[in-house]
Scaffold this motif. Structure first.
Motif, PDB file in Angstrom:
ATOM      1  N   GLN A  41       0.852  -1.191   0.000  1.00  0.00           N
ATOM      2  CA  GLN A  41       0.000   0.000   0.000  1.00  0.00           C
ATOM      3  C   GLN A  41       0.888   1.241   0.000  1.00  0.00           C
ATOM      4  N   TYR A  55      -0.822  10.134 -11.689  1.00  0.00           N
ATOM      5  CA  TYR A  55      -1.881  10.186 -10.676  1.00  0.00           C
ATOM      6  C   TYR A  55      -1.591  11.305  -9.683  1.00  0.00           C
ATOM      7  N   GLU A  59      -5.019  10.086  -5.239  1.00  0.00           N
ATOM      8  CA  GLU A  59      -5.401   8.888  -5.998  1.00  0.00           C
ATOM      9  C   GLU A  59      -4.456   7.725  -5.686  1.00  0.00           C
ATOM     10  N   LEU A  60      -3.150   8.033  -5.635  1.00  0.00           N
ATOM     11  CA  LEU A  60      -2.176   6.967  -5.401  1.00  0.00           C
ATOM     12  C   LEU A  60      -2.330   6.340  -4.022  1.00  0.00           C
ATOM     13  N   LYS A  62      -4.800   5.620  -2.505  1.00  0.00           N
ATOM     14  CA  LYS A  62      -5.924   4.683  -2.460  1.00  0.00           C
ATOM     15  C   LYS A  62      -5.606   3.376  -3.208  1.00  0.00           C
ATOM     16  N   THR A  63      -4.388   3.276  -3.757  1.00  0.00           N
ATOM     17  CA  THR A  63      -4.018   2.105  -4.563  1.00  0.00           C
ATOM     18  C   THR A  63      -2.871   1.356  -3.911  1.00  0.00           C
ATOM     19  N   THR A  64      -2.496   0.259  -4.524  1.00  0.00           N
ATOM     20  CA  THR A  64      -1.338  -0.502  -4.088  1.00  0.00           C
ATOM     21  C   THR A  64      -0.336  -0.600  -5.236  1.00  0.00           C
ATOM     22  N   ASP A  67      -1.630  -2.503  -8.119  1.00  0.00           N
ATOM     23  CA  ASP A  67      -2.608  -1.847  -8.999  1.00  0.00           C
ATOM     24  C   ASP A  67      -1.948  -1.183 -10.200  1.00  0.00           C
ATOM     25  N   LEU A  68      -0.696  -0.829 -10.065  1.00  0.00           N
ATOM     26  CA  LEU A  68       0.019  -0.177 -11.174  1.00  0.00           C
ATOM     27  C   LEU A  68       0.776  -1.160 -12.045  1.00  0.00           C
ATOM     28  N   LYS A 102      -1.673   6.366 -15.556  1.00  0.00           N
ATOM     29  CA  LYS A 102      -3.117   6.605 -15.523  1.00  0.00           C
ATOM     30  C   LYS A 102      -3.696   6.657 -16.934  1.00  0.00           C
TER      31      LYS A 102
END
Length: 315
Positions: A41, A55, A59-60, A62-64, A67-68, A102
Motif C-alpha cells: 500500500q 496520478y 489517488e495513489l 488509495k491504490t497498491t 494496482d500499477l 493513468k
C-alpha cells in the motif's frame, strides 16, 4: 536556561533539522520516492512519482503497488516480492519493472527499496526510490536491434568481412571469410592466424603495402593480392578496407572486405592468352588478313601489306 532546558531545546532543533532534511530529500524533483507498507500500500509519495505515473497523491494513496503493475507481470512479481519478504536476511529490493500510467501508457522503472524495521525485527515499511528508465530501455532496445541488424549483415554477407590489428592478427571475421579461406568457423581463423603477412599473403610485401596505404590515406580500394587457403592452395582476392581511429587520431584497427576474384583473374588470363594467340596468328599468317569495321579497313597483316604494297593505307 537550565542545562536540562538547553538539552531539550537542542533535541527539538535536531529533530526539526532531521525532518527538514527528510522533507527536502523526499521532494527531490529528479527521482520518485514512496513509502510503502509491507502489503504494498502506498503510504506516502512525492510529487515526482505522481508525475511519473500520472496520478495525484490522493489517488495513489488509495491504490497498491500491484494496482500499477500490468496483469501479465503481476504473478511473477508478487512471487518474487514475497520470496524476498520471507528471506532470512532481508536486504534491499532492487527490481526493474513496468508500471501502468493513468493514461494507459506503460513505463519502465528501476526501484531500490529498503526496509525500515520495528523493534521486533519485522518490517514496518519500505522506502522506495523509483527512477523512470523508459528512455534508457528504448535506447537499449534500439541499440540491440541495430546490433542484431549489423550482426545479421555481418554473418550473412557474401563478401568476407574482417577486422585486424595493426600487428597482423584478426580481431573478427565473418562466416564467408572463414569459408573463403577454407576454415570451418570464424573462431578457427582468429585462433589460427597470428601473422597475417606471412600466413595469409603469398607475397608478404602486399600486406605491408596495404598497411602503408591505410596509414597514409585511411582507405584502400580494389587492391589485388594472392593469398593462401588453410590447405596451402592459393587464390586471388580484391581488398577494400579503411582505418578506424579513436577521437585522438590513434589507429585502433583496420576493417574491410575481401572478395574472391580468382575466376575473374583466370578469365582475364585466358582472354589475354587468346589475344596473344590471335595476334601471333594474325601477324605470322602467310595469307593476307584484313580487319574491316563499318566498311573501313582498320588493320592488316604483313602478308596483306606485301600483296598490296599499301602499308600506309591500312595502318
Amino acid at each position: 536556561m537550565s542545562d536540562e532546558g538547553k538539552i531539550k531545546e537542542q533535541s527539538i532543533n535536531d529533530v526539526r533539522k532531521s525532518e527538514n532534511s527528510f522533507h527536502a530529500l523526499f521532494n527531490l524533483p529528479l527521482i520518485g520516492i514512496a513509502i510503502v507498507s509491507p502489503d504494498m500500500q502506498w503510504l506516502e509519495v512525492n510529487d515526482r512519482f505522481c508525475e511519473m505515473v500520472g496520478y495525484s497523491r490522493e489517488e495513489l494513496l488509495k491504490t497498491t503497488w500491484a494496482d500499477l503493475t500490468p496483469k501479465e507481470d503481476l504473478g511473477h512479481e508478487l512471487n518474487e516480492y514475497y520470496n524476498w519478504m520471507h528471506s532470512e536476511e532481508i536486504a534491499g529490493y532492487v527490481p526493474e519493472k513496468h508500471y501502468i500510467r493513468k493514461d494507459g501508457a506503460i513505463i519502465d522503472v528501476a526501484i531500490s527499496a529498503n526496509p525500515v524495521k520495528k523493534d521486533d525485527g519485522s518490517i514496518d515499511y519500505l522506502i522506495a526510490l523509483i527512477q523512470d528508465i523508459t528512455e534508457r530501455k528504448q535506447a537499449e532496445e534500439s541499440l540491440y536491434k541495430s546490433e542484431e541488424k549489423y550482426r545479421s549483415i555481418f554473418n550473412n554477407a557474401i563478401k568476407g568481412i574482417f577486422q585486424t590489428t595493426l600487428e597482423g592478427r584478426y580481431l573478427s571475421v565473418n562466416s564467408s571469410f572463414a569459408r573463403m579461406f577454407g576454415f570451418t568457423s570464424p573462431e578457427e581463423v582468429t585462433k589460427s592466424i597470428i601473422d597475417i603477412g606471412h600466413q595469409v599473403y603469398v607475397n608478404p610485401e602486399d600486406r605491408e603495402r596495404v598497411k602503408h596505404l591505410l596509414t597514409e590515406h585511411g582507405v584502400v580500394e580494389g587492391i589485388e593480392a594472392q593469398v593462401y587457403r588453410k590447405d596451402g592452395s592459393t587464390f586471388w582476392i580484391s581488398i577494400n578496407a579503411h582505418t578506424v581511429r579513436d577521437p585522438d587520431g590513434t589507429i585502433l584497427y583496420y576493417e574491410g572486405t575481401n572478395e574472391d576474384i580468382t575466376e575473374r583473374r583466370r578469365a582475364e588470363e585466358l582472354l589475354k592468352e587468346s589475344e596473344n594467340k590471335f595476334h601471333l596468328l594474325f601477324e605470322k599468317s602467310l595469307d593476307p588478313v584484313f580487319l574491316i569495321y563499318e566498311d573501313k579497313f582498320i588493320d592488316c597483316n604483313e602478308a596483306a601489306v606485301r600483296m598490296t604494297g599499301q602499308r600506309g593505307c591500312w595502318r
